[in-house]
Write a protein that holds these residues in place. Structure first.
Motif, PDB file in Angstrom:
ATOM      1  N   SER A  44      40.088  55.915  89.839  1.00 43.72           N
ATOM      2  CA  SER A  44      40.619  54.781  90.593  1.00 43.72           C
ATOM      3  C   SER A  44      40.791  53.613  89.614  1.00 43.72           C
ATOM      4  O   SER A  44      40.049  53.475  88.658  1.00 43.72           O
TER       5      SER A  44
ATOM      6  N   THR B 283      41.278  48.644 100.761  1.00 46.92           N
ATOM      7  CA  THR B 283      40.106  47.789 100.549  1.00 46.92           C
ATOM      8  C   THR B 283      40.248  47.014  99.237  1.00 46.92           C
ATOM      9  O   THR B 283      39.931  45.821  99.167  1.00 46.92           O
ATOM     10  N   ALA B 284      40.723  47.711  98.192  1.00 43.28           N
ATOM     11  CA  ALA B 284      40.912  47.049  96.894  1.00 43.28           C
ATOM     12  C   ALA B 284      41.985  45.967  96.980  1.00 43.28           C
ATOM     13  O   ALA B 284      42.031  45.066  96.148  1.00 43.28           O
ATOM     14  N   HIS B 285      42.851  46.049  97.999  1.00 45.59           N
ATOM     15  CA  HIS B 285      43.885  45.036  98.205  1.00 45.59           C
ATOM     16  C   HIS B 285      43.397  43.908  99.122  1.00 45.59           C
ATOM     17  O   HIS B 285      44.210  43.116  99.590  1.00 45.59           O
ATOM     18  N   GLN B 286      42.083  43.880  99.415  1.00 47.53           N
ATOM     19  CA  GLN B 286      41.524  42.873 100.338  1.00 47.53           C
ATOM     20  C   GLN B 286      42.135  43.034 101.730  1.00 47.53           C
ATOM     21  O   GLN B 286      42.241  42.052 102.470  1.00 47.53           O
TER      22      GLN B 286
ATOM     23  N   GLU C 216      42.149  49.352  88.983  1.00 48.86           N
ATOM     24  CA  GLU C 216      42.397  48.049  89.579  1.00 48.86           C
ATOM     25  C   GLU C 216      43.889  47.938  89.901  1.00 48.86           C
ATOM     26  O   GLU C 216      44.725  48.354  89.097  1.00 48.86           O
TER      27      GLU C 216
ATOM     28  N   GLN D 196      50.509  51.996  94.249  1.00 46.56           N
ATOM     29  CA  GLN D 196      49.402  52.363  95.142  1.00 46.56           C
ATOM     30  C   GLN D 196      49.808  52.234  96.608  1.00 46.56           C
ATOM     31  O   GLN D 196      49.483  53.078  97.442  1.00 46.56           O
TER      32      GLN D 196
ATOM     33  N   ARG E 194      40.499  53.347 100.222  1.00 47.09           N
ATOM     34  CA  ARG E 194      40.046  52.697  99.000  1.00 47.09           C
ATOM     35  C   ARG E 194      41.099  51.709  98.481  1.00 47.09           C
ATOM     36  O   ARG E 194      40.777  50.593  98.062  1.00 47.09           O
ATOM     37  N   ILE E 195      42.327  52.139  98.508  1.00 46.61           N
ATOM     38  CA  ILE E 195      43.408  51.275  98.010  1.00 46.61           C
ATOM     39  C   ILE E 195      43.514  50.015  98.869  1.00 46.61           C
ATOM     40  O   ILE E 195      43.578  48.891  98.356  1.00 46.61           O
TER      41      ILE E 195
END
Lengths: 535, 132
Positions: free
Chosen positions: A377, A500-503, A379, A423, A497-498
């Motif tokens: 994964s 969440t990583a994007h807020q 950033e 992503q 996951r993606i």
């Protein structure tokens, strides 16, 4: 590790304590016996002394009394004989001849001494008679009662050198005669003394009802004393201890000190026991901790090996995945060219086959991308992503099956999300792929992109497929969880996951038989400034 | 833009893999472009020195000279360069963005999307490296 404090001694200590207590009790009992023997010895000694004294005194008095008795027997004036007796026995200071007049009345018949008057009536018993006749607190002795000429007479003798107090001869209620001491002070004051006419057997009541009962520890001693021609039994008992209070208390001292010492020794023993137990426990504990550490180390090592293996597998998946993308891209290009070349064909099956091939390439691509994303994964690289454009690209990469009707209405105004385009495309492709798979018999797929009030955009993907049960819904974001016949079960895990990583956040609405809707909320842009994270 | 007898915009396709290079060439020819191709970065720079190209579609990872280095070595002003990559992210991608590649397209891609991006580039719309 705090241990609960034990108040109860260990069984070994308890046994030791019991042993010590028994030993102390034995020692105290031994002391008690020793003191008792000493007491008995002293009592016997004193009785012997007393017996000798009484014997000696009455021998002297008796020698004087014999003529008195003879005179009484011959009917001569007892008073004259009495006076002669008094002269003959210089030890006698006072002498009273008492007439026992019956019915408990006594009268002084003759007397020598400052306080005695012949004819003086005296008390109802010989004891009170003696009291009244000899007012001087001095030593005296009473002879046996003689019956002379119908008179019952006795002599009360007071002698110098005699022990203070007196012995009173009186009628014994059980038939014998006895003398008891009273008001004794001086050398024998500690003694209870009884003189018993020994011609009869000593009644048992005497031993219990008289002196010994009140005696110290019930101890008594006896001595045969011959007064005149009669044998008397001199019975003595001590009022208080003869050996002395200190010696008497020795047994208690032994008991107390012994018990204290026993307790102290027991305590020390218990302490030693506990220290030993504590040390052993500590050793056990440390050993257990050591073993635990070793086990943890072993497990960590195992995990390290596992994670290395996983990392190696990840490397492999990554390398294979990247390598697969090239041939997949070439196949995709080829399919495009085939479609162009056959665009004039009227065979509908051809188009259908090409669509199927495109979809399968897309599915393979998605699996590869999910695997890459999951194994490595990264950033996100953020930029403004046009959602209409991205949705249309996803639809072109993954064309819908023929039986599925797509309802896609692009928004009137261009909407952008702050996202990693690659992503986010994967997210869209995953949701499209899942929706297609959920409708194997066909159905409708509704796609919408809309602005939300708080600087966010919402992407909705709603299918009319089979829906999910709650058990399934609860697990859809777990890696490798799948209900499909094909696929590795990474799609929604990677999607989650993606996002969440994007807020951002994902919402799911589903009902078995009625379909499923996914809603993706993502930060949008407002005048070029990124919106705050989704709540 | 394309038509028989008309010379369409010139596209240079740079890829070390024959399959990709050939299919891309065919796709652009089919779309009415004049297409040249090169098998690596050195060859691409040679082509660019010889001829004028309106747009370059180039693989990012190539043996010898990679796409980004090739872009960096192009004489100013370079034509719009669209990078194609099989890798989601790596140092080359960051450099591609920094070197003002017009766009980065991930393999495998939808051909219509690629054609749209090329068309946009030809129309002179500003590129930011990732946006098509």
């Amino acid at each position: 590790m705090p241990r609960p404090r034990r108040l109860v001694a260990t069984p070994v200590t308890a046994a030791v304590l019991i042993g010590l207590f028994v030993a102390v009790l034995a020692a105290a009992w031994g002391t008690h016996e020793l003191v008792g023997n000493q007491e008995q010895k002293l009592l016997r000694q004193r009785t012997d002394e007393l017996g000798l004294y009484v014997h000696g005194l009455t021998d002297t008095v008796g020698a004087g009394l014999a003529p008195l008795a003879a005179a009484a027997r011959s009917g001569s004036d007892p008073a004259r004989s009495f006076a002669r007796v008094a002269k003959l026995t210089p030890q006698v200071r006072e002498l009273a001849l008492i007439h026992a007049e019956g019915a408990g009345r006594f009268r002084v018949a003759a007397a020598v001494g400052p306080d005695l008057t012949p004819g003086q009536p005296v008390g109802a018993t010989l004891a009170t008679a003696a009291d009244q006749a000899l007012r001087v607190p001095t030593s005296f002795i009473i002879t046996p009662v003689y019956t002379v000429g119908g008179h019952r007479i006795a002599a009360i003798v007071s002698a110098t050198g005699a022990p203070r107090g007196y012995l009173v001869m009186q009628e014994n209620p059980v038939g014998g005669r006895e003398a008891t001491s009273a008001n004794t002070t001086g050398p024998y004051s500690e003694l209870l003394v009884a003189l018993y006419d020994g011609r009869r057997a000593l009644p048992s009541e005497l031993a219990t009802a008289n002196a010994p009962a009140a005696a110290f520890r019930g101890q008594s001693a006896s001595e045969v004393v011959t007064l005149g021609s009669t044998d008397f039994l001199l019975v003595t008992a001590a009022r208080t201890s003869l050996v002395g209070s200190v010696e008497l208390n020795t047994e208690w001292v032994v008991l107390g000190v012994g018990l204290l010492l026993a307790l102290l020794m027991g305590g020390l023993f218990e302490l030693a026991q506990r220290r030993r137990a504590f040390a052993l426990e500590l050793v056990d504990q440390r050993t257990a901790e050591l073993n635990q550490s070793l086990e943890t180390l072993r497990r960590t090592q195992g995990q390290l090996v596992d994670s290395e293996r996983l990392a190696a597998i990840g490397e492999l998946a990554s390398a294979v995945g990247h390598e697969l993308r090239n041939p997949l891209a070439v196949i995709s290009n080829t399919l495009y060219l085939l479609r162009r070349a056959t665009s004039t064909s009227t065979d509908p099956r051809l188009v259908q086959h090409l669509d199927t091939a495109d979809r399968e390439v897309s599915a393979a691509t998605l699996i590869v991308s999910d695997l890459l994303e999951y194994s490595r994964s990264r950033e996100p690289m953020m930029s403004d992503v046009d959602l209409t454009d991205l949705m249309e690209e996803a639809l072109s990469v993954s064309p819908h099956p023929e039986a599925v009707a797509v309802d896609w209405q692009p928004p009137a105004e261009p909407l952008t999300a702050v996202a990693d385009r690659d992503q986010l495309r994967q997210v869209f492709l995953n949701l499209l792929s899942n929706a297609y798979d959920a409708m194997p018999e066909g159905g409708s797929l509704l796609l919408r992109v809309a602005r939300e009030g708080d600087g966010h955009v919402r992407v909705a993907v709603r299918d009319s497929g089979m829906g999910m049960a709650e058990e399934t819904r609860a697990r859809i974001f777990e890696p490798f969880f799948t209900t499909k016949a094909r696929g590795v079960g990474l799609g929604l895990a990677v999607t989650n996951r993606i996002v969440t990583a994007h807020q951002g956040r994902i919402e799911v609405e589903t009902e078995p038989g009625a379909g499923t809707a996914f809603f993706i909320h993502l930060p949008s842009t407002h005048n070029g400034v990124a919106a705050p994270p989704a709540k | 833009m394309s038509g028989p007898g008309q010379a369409g915009p010139a596209v240079l396709v740079v890829d070390d893999e024959v399959g990709m290079r050939d299919t891309l060439t065919d796709i652009f020819i089919d779309a009415g472009y004049q297409v040249s191709s090169a098998g690596d970065g050195f060859e691409a720079l040679d082509r660019l020195r010889e001829d004028h190209f309106d747009v370059v579609v180039m693989d990012m990872r190539m043996p010898g000279k990679d796409g980004v280095t090739t872009l960096e070595e192009m004489g100013p002003p370079p034509p719009p360069v669209i990078m194609i990559t099989a890798y989601a992210v790596d140092e080359l991608l960051r450099r591609a963005v920094a070197s003002k590649a017009y766009a980065v397209i991930h393999k495998p891609f939808g051909v219509p999307h690629l054609l749209r991006v090329v068309e946009t580039a030809l129309q002179g719309a500003p590129g930011d490296g990732t946006r098509p």
